[in-house]
Design a protein around this motif. Structure first.
Motif, short mmCIF file in Angstrom:
data_model
loop_
_atom_site.label_atom_id
_atom_site.label_comp_id
_atom_site.label_asym_id
_atom_site.label_seq_id
_atom_site.Cartn_x
_atom_site.Cartn_y
_atom_site.Cartn_z
N VAL A 122 2.89 -3.07 -39.45
CA VAL A 122 2.97 -3.58 -38.07
C VAL A 122 3.35 -2.49 -37.09
O VAL A 122 3.13 -2.65 -35.88
CB VAL A 122 3.97 -4.75 -38.01
N ALA A 123 3.92 -1.40 -37.56
CA ALA A 123 4.28 -0.30 -36.64
C ALA A 123 3.05 0.31 -35.98
O ALA A 123 3.18 0.99 -34.95
CB ALA A 123 5.06 0.77 -37.40
N TYR A 124 1.85 0.11 -36.54
CA TYR A 124 0.63 0.69 -35.97
C TYR A 124 -0.16 -0.32 -35.14
O TYR A 124 -1.35 -0.12 -34.89
CB TYR A 124 -0.26 1.22 -37.10
N GLY A 125 0.47 -1.38 -34.70
CA GLY A 125 -0.22 -2.40 -33.91
C GLY A 125 -0.86 -1.85 -32.65
O GLY A 125 -0.27 -1.01 -31.95
N HIS A 126 -2.11 -2.28 -32.39
CA HIS A 126 -2.87 -1.94 -31.18
C HIS A 126 -3.22 -0.45 -31.10
O HIS A 126 -3.55 0.04 -30.03
CB HIS A 126 -2.10 -2.36 -29.93
N GLN A 127 -3.20 0.26 -32.22
CA GLN A 127 -3.57 1.68 -32.21
C GLN A 127 -4.97 1.86 -32.81
O GLN A 127 -5.47 1.03 -33.56
CB GLN A 127 -2.55 2.50 -33.01
N ASP A 128 -5.60 2.98 -32.44
CA ASP A 128 -6.91 3.33 -33.00
C ASP A 128 -6.73 3.91 -34.40
O ASP A 128 -5.83 4.74 -34.62
CB ASP A 128 -7.62 4.34 -32.10
N ASP A 156 -1.39 -6.98 -47.39
CA ASP A 156 -0.32 -6.38 -48.17
C ASP A 156 0.97 -6.94 -47.59
O ASP A 156 1.33 -6.61 -46.44
CB ASP A 156 -0.35 -4.87 -48.07
N PRO A 157 1.71 -7.81 -48.30
CA PRO A 157 2.90 -8.45 -47.72
C PRO A 157 3.92 -7.45 -47.19
O PRO A 157 4.61 -7.74 -46.21
CB PRO A 157 3.46 -9.25 -48.90
N ILE A 158 4.01 -6.27 -47.81
CA ILE A 158 5.00 -5.29 -47.38
C ILE A 158 4.76 -4.84 -45.95
O ILE A 158 5.70 -4.49 -45.22
CB ILE A 158 5.00 -4.09 -48.36
N HIS A 159 3.49 -4.86 -45.51
CA HIS A 159 3.18 -4.43 -44.14
C HIS A 159 3.87 -5.30 -43.09
O HIS A 159 4.14 -4.84 -41.98
CB HIS A 159 1.66 -4.47 -43.92
N TYR A 160 4.15 -6.56 -43.41
CA TYR A 160 4.66 -7.51 -42.41
C TYR A 160 6.16 -7.73 -42.50
O TYR A 160 6.72 -8.45 -41.66
CB TYR A 160 3.94 -8.85 -42.57
N LEU A 161 6.86 -7.15 -43.47
CA LEU A 161 8.28 -7.41 -43.64
C LEU A 161 9.13 -6.96 -42.45
O LEU A 161 10.07 -7.67 -42.07
CB LEU A 161 8.77 -6.75 -44.93
N ARG A 193 -9.66 -0.65 -34.31
CA ARG A 193 -8.39 -0.81 -33.60
C ARG A 193 -7.60 -1.91 -34.27
O ARG A 193 -8.16 -2.95 -34.66
CB ARG A 193 -8.62 -1.13 -32.13
N VAL A 194 -6.30 -1.68 -34.43
CA VAL A 194 -5.43 -2.67 -35.06
C VAL A 194 -5.24 -3.84 -34.11
O VAL A 194 -4.93 -3.65 -32.93
CB VAL A 194 -4.08 -2.03 -35.44
N SER A 195 -5.40 -5.05 -34.62
CA SER A 195 -5.25 -6.25 -33.79
C SER A 195 -3.78 -6.62 -33.64
O SER A 195 -2.89 -6.00 -34.23
CB SER A 195 -6.01 -7.41 -34.43
N SER A 196 -3.52 -7.67 -32.85
CA SER A 196 -2.15 -8.13 -32.64
C SER A 196 -1.55 -8.73 -33.90
O SER A 196 -0.33 -8.90 -33.98
CB SER A 196 -2.12 -9.18 -31.52
N GLN A 197 -2.38 -9.05 -34.89
CA GLN A 197 -1.89 -9.54 -36.18
C GLN A 197 -1.86 -8.44 -37.23
O GLN A 197 -1.79 -8.73 -38.43
CB GLN A 197 -2.76 -10.71 -36.66
N SER A 198 -1.91 -7.20 -36.79
CA SER A 198 -1.85 -6.03 -37.65
C SER A 198 -2.99 -6.01 -38.66
O SER A 198 -2.80 -5.69 -39.84
CB SER A 198 -0.50 -5.96 -38.38
N LEU A 199 -4.19 -6.32 -38.20
CA LEU A 199 -5.39 -6.35 -39.04
C LEU A 199 -6.44 -5.40 -38.49
O LEU A 199 -6.56 -5.23 -37.26
CB LEU A 199 -5.96 -7.76 -39.12
N VAL A 200 -7.20 -4.79 -39.38
CA VAL A 200 -8.32 -3.92 -39.02
C VAL A 200 -9.57 -4.47 -39.67
O VAL A 200 -9.57 -4.75 -40.88
CB VAL A 200 -8.07 -2.47 -39.49
#
Length: 495
Positions: free
Chosen positions: A328-334, A368-373, A310-317
């Motif tokens: 970040v668009a996939y935050g808190h998803q399985d 990946d820095p692009i994930h957080y822009l 599951r993606v964490s609140s910091q967009s990490l798996v």
């Protein structure tokens, strides 16, 4: 032998044993022995050696040595240590030599014997070894997979940063492709990447990923006894051969792929050798192996471990002990995770949303820095403290663009700079870098201008910037010529 010959010849000519002893100046017992044996039989002990000082202590020594079988080899009793303990704990009065002789004889009696084995064609053995290498200028430990065909002595080797389950599977896939066939069986030790449990009756519970490999290639897995490397002695010896011949001196390569290309070349080159005791080359003998092996399936096995998360609140798996970023668009998803030896692929439902190089460190974060822009664009005050952007090696023109945008537009300029970086979501770094350099050269400092320029590069058309549409671009005012002014100048010239 010369004396034996003379005594036996004299006896055959009729000389008595008494005369033989007197004539050759030897005892009658020696004469009888020479007549009984055609050559010296050597010393023959008829009674057991008596060790009166050791009587009563052999049971203690045997007990200590039996307990040593359960301990690491380097922490077992030596003869010297046994002698010291017997003297201090059991009032032993004998010397060290009788202890040493007893221990040596006991080890000789209990030493394991081996049966010579025959190796029919089409079967293999597999194992992992370790050696120091320098990859990309960094000295590290390489774990190399070896698959050996004992009948022909052909082998395949491939190196990895770690001996993970994925490395085991990937090694099989490359080895089978290298030989062009699948062995009838492969002999292993009881590595935990292959065997999750050994039942009391000796049957093995296979690891899930390994079961998938067996089902894909349809070969039989066999196992040696736990802790008995000699059960697969051929591949054990080949591991040492690879280390001595291909990794001395320490290999230096820019990356793992070039190192493995070198190792594969060495595997092919060795097939021209003719080993001692054989009249054929390894390459000629391997043809008998190939004749017995199964054909390759239509597609290779996908050598990757699969997991969910599951993606964490910091967009990490998290996979293993490391965290990998996703958009970040996939935050808190399985999400699902596929871990290969060289990369980690993360997906959501049917879409792949992130790819990262595989990290073999522990408790690390791979960004990946692009994930957080997109998130930084909304929370622009986090731009300078964002951990995913720390250490992002951008060309120097990007820093120049940011300074100019902030100087002209302040906070709006920072947000437009992030919008420029977000163009990397669609375009490559080379294309965006060229557009930024062209914008700086033209003095067109703005997101819309950079976007227009990068689109023109992709579409291969000349740029056309309209200053009315881009209010932040530098303006140039050009006055129109008045006919009246021109005529007044002409009248003044006539005077």
């Amino acid at each position: 032998m010369e004396l034996y010959l003379k005594v036996r010849l004299a006896r055959s000519e009729g000389m008595s044993q008494r005369d033989l002893a007197r004539h050759f100046n030897i005892s009658r017992d020696s004469v009888r022995k020479m007549l009984a044996f055609s050559s010296p039989p050597g010393y023959r002990r008829t009674k057991e050696i008596k060790r009166p000082k050791l009587d009563g202590f052999t049971e203690i020594i045997d007990g200590w040595l039996e307990e040593d079988r359960k301990l690491p080899r380097k922490q077992r009793h030596t003869a010297k240590r046994i002698h010291e303990r017997l003297r201090t704990e059991h009032e032993f009065t004998g010397g060290y030599t009788i202890i040493k002789d007893y221990v040596r004889q006991r080890e000789r009696r209990t030493r394991e014997m081996f049966v010579p084995l025959a190796h029919p064609p089409g079967h293999a053995q597999a194992d992992f070894g370790e050696a120091l290498v320098v990859i990309g200028g960094v000295e590290q430990k390489a774990h190399f997979f070896v698959l050996d065909l004992p009948h022909s002595d052909a082998y395949f080797v491939r190196a990895y940063p770690a001996a993970t389950a994925e490395a085991w599977m990937d090694g099989h896939v490359h080895a089978f492709a290298f030989f062009g066939g699948v062995p009838l069986s492969v002999l292993y030790d009881n590595d935990r990447c292959l065997v999750s449990k050994i039942q009391p009756d000796g049957t093995r519970v296979r690891a899930t990923l390994f079961s998938g490999l067996l089902s894909h290639y349809l070969f039989r897995d066999r196992y040696g006894r736990p802790g008995k490397g000699n059960d697969k002695g051929n591949v054990e010896g080949m591991v040492g051969y690879v280390r001595r011949n291909h990794m001395v001196p320490i290999p230096h390569f820019p990356d793992w792929e070039s190192f493995n290309t070198y190792l594969e070349e060495q595997c092919r080159a060795r097939q021209t050798d003719t080993l001692r005791g054989h009249t054929e080359t390894i390459g000629a003998r391997v043809q008998r192996d190939l004749a017995e092996m199964r054909p390759l399936p239509a597609a290779p096995f996908e050598a990757c471990a699969q997991a969910s998360g599951r993606v964490s609140s910091q967009s990490l798996v998290r996979y293993g002990t490391n965290d990998y970023s996703v958009p970040v668009a996939y935050g808190h998803q399985d999400v699902w995770v596929r871990a290969y030896v060289d990369q980690v692929v993360i997906g959501c439902r049917g879409d792949v949303i992130a790819r990262h190089p595989r990290c073999y460190a522990r408790e690390d974060m791979v960004f990946d820095p692009i994930h957080y822009l997109p998130l930084i664009e909304r929370k622009i005050n986090a731009l300078d403290q964002a951990a995913p952007l720390a250490g992002w090696d951008l060309p120097k023109e990007f820093d120049t663009l940011r300074r100019l945008m902030e100087a002209r537009m302040l906070k709006i300029g920072r947000r437009e700079y992030v919008q420029v970086l977000r163009l990397l979501e669609t375009f490559g770094m080379d294309e965006l870098h060229a557009a930024v350099k062209q914008a700086l050269k033209m003095g067109a400092v703005g997101f819309d201008a950079v976007k227009h320029l990068v689109l023109c590069q992709v579409e291969k058309r000349p740029p056309r910037l309209d200053l009315d549409v881009y209010p932040y671009l530098p303006r140039a005012r050009v006055e129109t010529t008045s006919a009246a002014s021109y005529m007044s100048l002409m009248s003044e010239a006539a005077k």
